[in-house]
Design a protein around this motif. Sequence first.
Motif: not given
Length: 387
Positions: A183-187, A238-239, A262-266, A318-319
């Motif tokens: 989704g919009s979450t990056v880790s 956000s990070l 974090g949450e990605v801007s795009d 996603d990935g």
Amino acid sequence: MQMTNPVPSDVRTFLLSRPDHHVIAGGATAGFTDPAAAVAALRSGTICAVVGALPFDLRETSALMAPRTLRRLDGPWKQPLEDETPAATITTEIPRPAEHRRRVERVIASLADPASPLEKVVLARALQVRTESALSPWHLAARLGAGDGPGSVFVADLSAAGPRFTGHHLVGASPEVLIRKQGSTVSCHPLAGSAPRSSDPGVDAARARHLASSTKDLHEHRIVVDGLRAALAPLCSSLDVDDQPSVVGTPTMWHLGTPIRGEVSDTAVTALELALAVHPTAAVCGSPTPAARDLIVATEGSRGFYTGAVGWSDAQGDGQWMVSIRCTQLAADNRTATAWAGGGIVAQSRPDDELRETTAKFRTILAAFGIDHDAADQRNRARAQSA
Ligand SMILES: C=C(O[C@@H]1C=C(C(=O)O)C=C[C@H]1O)C(=O)O
């Protein structure tokens, strides 16, 4: 890029097994040596997903494929172990351990030179392994899965990287998440600062405690976290980064690790683009990146896909990409393999500890070949002393 010989869907081309799920791909309709072309195809909707491997040095060819099928299944990948594993031996050490130690000494000297911009350099060495008869990459992966507890096993067909790589596979059990997007979450979960595990529980616990408070290892780790924060900040709204690393255990090593979220801007940005934005991190390269990378290439030559990334990305973005460490490149004959292990060097590093660290890191992959590297190492040392 359309393949001249597309791979049928019943041929497995990729696996990434994590403790709670695994992703497995079959066949391929297109191959990409340039990751930017794979990103463009994903973003335009020409392909639904991409799987494969990125090299350490992004100026070299990538091995990316658009699979025919990509399945995400619950639980880790499990495969019954075949009874017979062909005997394997180490045929060549590149370079010899004494030369690796000298290289570490030289790097420590340049890191201590106030005129040098270098702060950290990751040096690695390789072993060549030969098996008595053919060993399939999937059999090797099953052995890694059996030995690596709840770790992460991967297999990537490298054929898309060009004729030199046809039929080659990168197989490993990496503990390190380069990037994951859902989704919009990056880790991500960078690891840097390490100590070998011990079979003696008291010694083992003492090594973990020592690592958690080691100024040298905390410094080595901080460089990686700061680099990742700087690379991700422009892409995120956000990070969240933990202030202190925690000690993470694999069956063979203790590492310092810091979860980053974090949450990605795009939200349309793909996991592959995020992997390209952060790779190579200072965990596998050093700092500053271009100077460390150039020194590594000048010292070791090409690392190929070791300390690159292995993973998948779909058109929704996603990935997940793992750092390709604790791995081997198995040649098309399924008998000849190259395995690598490295470690981060800072000015406070000690050459003997660094050599020991690489020996310990080799245990994961060599155990899958049925090789007891510690015993082989002792024999070599005894031979060198008596020579
Ligand atoms: C380079 C390797 O590992 C990397 C280097 C580490 C370190 O220097 O402490 C720890 C984990 C990895 O990021 C390897 O396993 O070959």
